[in-house]
Every structure is written in structure tokens, then in C-alpha cells.
Design a protein around this motif. Structure first.
Motif, PDB file in Angstrom:
ATOM      1  N   ASP A 195     -17.786  24.629 -47.259  1.00 28.31           N
ATOM      2  CA  ASP A 195     -18.802  23.981 -46.419  1.00 28.31           C
ATOM      3  C   ASP A 195     -18.510  22.489 -46.259  1.00 28.31           C
ATOM      4  N   GLN A 196     -17.977  21.872 -47.309  1.00 27.92           N
ATOM      5  CA  GLN A 196     -17.607  20.463 -47.216  1.00 27.92           C
ATOM      6  C   GLN A 196     -16.455  20.253 -46.233  1.00 27.92           C
TER       7      GLN A 196
ATOM      8  N   ASP B  17     -19.181  25.211 -53.028  1.00 29.76           N
ATOM      9  CA  ASP B  17     -19.446  24.911 -51.618  1.00 29.76           C
ATOM     10  C   ASP B  17     -18.300  24.130 -50.961  1.00 29.76           C
ATOM     11  N   TRP B  18     -17.106  24.158 -51.581  1.00 25.22           N
ATOM     12  CA  TRP B  18     -16.031  23.352 -50.998  1.00 25.22           C
ATOM     13  C   TRP B  18     -15.716  23.753 -49.553  1.00 25.22           C
TER      14      TRP B  18
END
Length: 330
Positions: free
Chosen positions: A200-201, A197-198
Motif C-alpha cells: 500500500d505504501q 502494508d508495504w
């Protein structure tokens, strides 16, 4: 003298320490007595040969490159003899050695009292970090995403982005220790790009998108990064650590995004005067304490294989140095 080469492709164990005569500088060259050699990730790829991908092909015997800090002991024909005795830094081939030949035209003068770690950045790593930011046309207040921000070039790019006026700097790395390091060198946000999910971060940290992406990872990281660009966002690609050279989908660029490639050798050929000017500019920044290098390990030249193991394990932060141990020739 001692030097390190390899005569077959493979793991770090193929690096061979051998005795040899010091090389003789030819026209346009100088001979350096090395005090430290900065080890670069790309040489671990060259050492593995075809297993690393088509862009990492070098003939045998392998002569590792490196960022050499040393003193000029001899000059070749047509080179200014006043260089003898000067402490300099240079990107050189056959660099893992007590004595190294380098091109006189691309020597970086080392400011007084600069340590070996900082000095090792002057010839290649710092010029790349500065130029990729300028190739991205960084504007004051821009949001910048820097991949592999714990590496030799990456941790300088984080600092330089702030020096050049960036607003939010987002650095990616792997492992909590590296993320702490990225924050310590100046990143506002640090994200583990090994997590699914990087992206999204990154969106959470930069809801309007990022203005600049600096990428030397390639593969899926580059693909996802293009989707994170704000309108008029710019990506600069200066390597492909994964060995994957993806096609850049033009459809992603229709959203007012751009991609630029960068290579230091091409830059020096295209604009040598500015390239040299920037080397001097960077030396001044180091001398003033506005840039700093973290040295993860200083190892004897004979432990070059250990240096490559550290790099391939992705366990280091900043710079790894090899230190020659053979006494200077009488």
C-alpha cells in the motif's frame, strides 16, 4: 598462505581457517595476490546446505566464492604474461584466501586510485545491477521498485537507475537505519518491506503502478510486486533470498505485465562481448565518481565467520570485505 573452507554444512562457525599452498593457475587462469575479498549473501546460503533450499546446493568441501581485488602474480599457459603486476577484480571460487585463482577472460581492470570497496564491485555486483536494469528495458522517467536496496547489488542499482534516467526510484529494506541509507544513496522513497502494508505504501508513492521491479527476495515479496506493476510493467528476478521459488501465476501477467529471469553466468555466455563492454563502462562510472560503494566493515580474513554473521543478521548496509593478513610470499 591462509584460506577459509568448510567441511560440513551449518552456521558461520563451520568456516575453517587453514594453511595451504598457493594454488597454481591452469590454462586460461591467473593467480591473484588478494588485497580484499567482497563477501556475498549467496555464500551464506550455500554454507547452510539443504536448510537453504534446493537451489543452494554445493558439494563439500565448501569453497566460498567472492569478489576478489588483487594483483596478478602468475599466469597459466596461453595467458598473456603482460597481465602480471596488473591490479584487477574477479569473481572467483575458493575466494577466501591470500592467493586466488581466477579466469583470465573475466578480469576487470581496476582504474587507478579506486579503493578496494569500489574495485570489489567491478566483477559481479555492479555488472548485475546494470544488466538487470537493462534487462528490464528501463526507459527515462520510469518508476522503479528495487527490493533489498541496502544490499551490495541493491545500493548500486539505486544509483544506476538514476544514472540511466529513472524518474521515481523506490527502494525497500528492513529497519529505519537501512531506510536512511537507501535514501542517502539516491532513492526517492524508502519503504520497509517487513511491514504488512508495504504494498500500500508503494501504491501511495506510485498511484499508477511501477514500471520496473528488481527482485532478489522471492516468495511473497515477488508475488505482491507483480500486483504493483503498471500496464507493460516489467519484473526482473535475479535471486531468491528467501529460498522460496514461487510459481509465477500466469493470470497476473494477462494485465500486460512481464517477468524475466537473470543470471550473470548465463549473460556472459549469451553475449560475452557486451558483458565485457559493460564491465569497462562501470569502471568508468566508478572512476568518475558517479557510482560509489559503502563498505560496512573490513574484517581480517580469519574473521570470515563474523562476516557471515553480519550478513545473516541483515544488519549491514553495502559491502563487507575480508582483508588477507598473511605477508606476501618472498
Amino acid at each position: 598462505m591462509q584460506r577459509v573452507r568448510y567441511y560440513e554444512y551449518g552456521g558461520p562457525e563451520v568456516l575453517t581457517v587453514e594453511d595451504a599452498d598457493p594454488p597454481a593457475p591452469q590454462a586460461g587462469q591467473v593467480l591473484l595476490r588478494a588485497e580484499a575479498i567482497g563477501v556475498n549473501f549467496v555464500d551464506t546460503k550455500f554454507r547452510r546446505g539443504s536448510d537453504s533450499g534446493s537451489i543452494f546446493q554445493r558439494p563439500l568441501p565448501g569453497r566460498p566464492t567472492g569478489d576478489v581485488v588483487g594483483t596478478v602474480t602468475q599466469v597459466g599457459p596461453d595467458v598473456d604474461r603482460r597481465l602480471v603486476g596488473r591490479r584487477v577484480a574477479a569473481l572467483a571460487e575458493d575466494a577466501y584466501a591470500d592467493y586466488v585463482v581466477a579466469e583470465a577472460s573475466w578480469l576487470a581492470t581496476v582504474p587507478d586510485h579506486l579503493d578496494s570497496g569500489d574495485a570489489s564491485m567491478l566483477a559481479m555486483s555492479a555488472p548485475v545491477a546494470l544488466r538487470i536494469l537493462r534487462a528490464a528495458r528501463l526507459n527515462p522517467g520510469d518508476t522503479v521498485l528495487i527490493h533489498a536496496a541496502a544490499g551490495g547489488i541493491g545500493h548500486l542499482a539505486v544509483q544506476l537507475a538514476k544514472v540511466l534516467g529513472a524518474g521515481t526510484v523506490i527502494g525497500t529494506a528492513r529497519s529505519s537505519r537501512k531506510l536512511d541509507f537507501v535514501r542517502n544513496v539516491g532513492a526517492d522513497v524508502a519503504i520497509d518491506y517487513a511491514l504488512p502494508d508495504w504494498p500500500d505504501q508503494v501504491r501511495a508513492a506510485a498511484p499508477g503502478g511501477v514500471d520496473v521491479v528488481l527482485d532478489a527476495v522471492g516468495g511473497s515479496v515477488l508475488q505482491s510486486s507483480l500486483d504493483l506493476l503498471a500496464p507493460f510493467g516489467r519484473t526482473v528476478v535475479y535471486g531468491a533470498a528467501t529460498g522460496e521459488l514461487e510459481r509465477v501465476p500466469v493470470v497476473k501477467l494477462f494485465a500486460l505485465r512481464s517477468v524475466t529471469g537473470f543470471n550473470l553466468t548465463a549473460w556472459r555466455h549469451a553475449n560475452p562481448d557486451q558483458a565485457r563492454q559493460e564491465m569497462g563502462e562501470l569502471a568508468d562510472l566508478f572512476a568518475a565518481g558517479q557510482l560509489r560503494t559503502t563498505v560496512h566493515a573490513s574484517l581480517p580474513l580469519t574473521e570470515a565467520a563474523t562476516a557471515h554473521e553480519l550478513i545473516e543478521a541483515r544488519s549491514h548496509t553495502g559491502r563487507i570485505l575480508l582483508i588477507p593478513t598473511t605477508p606476501p610470499a618472498a
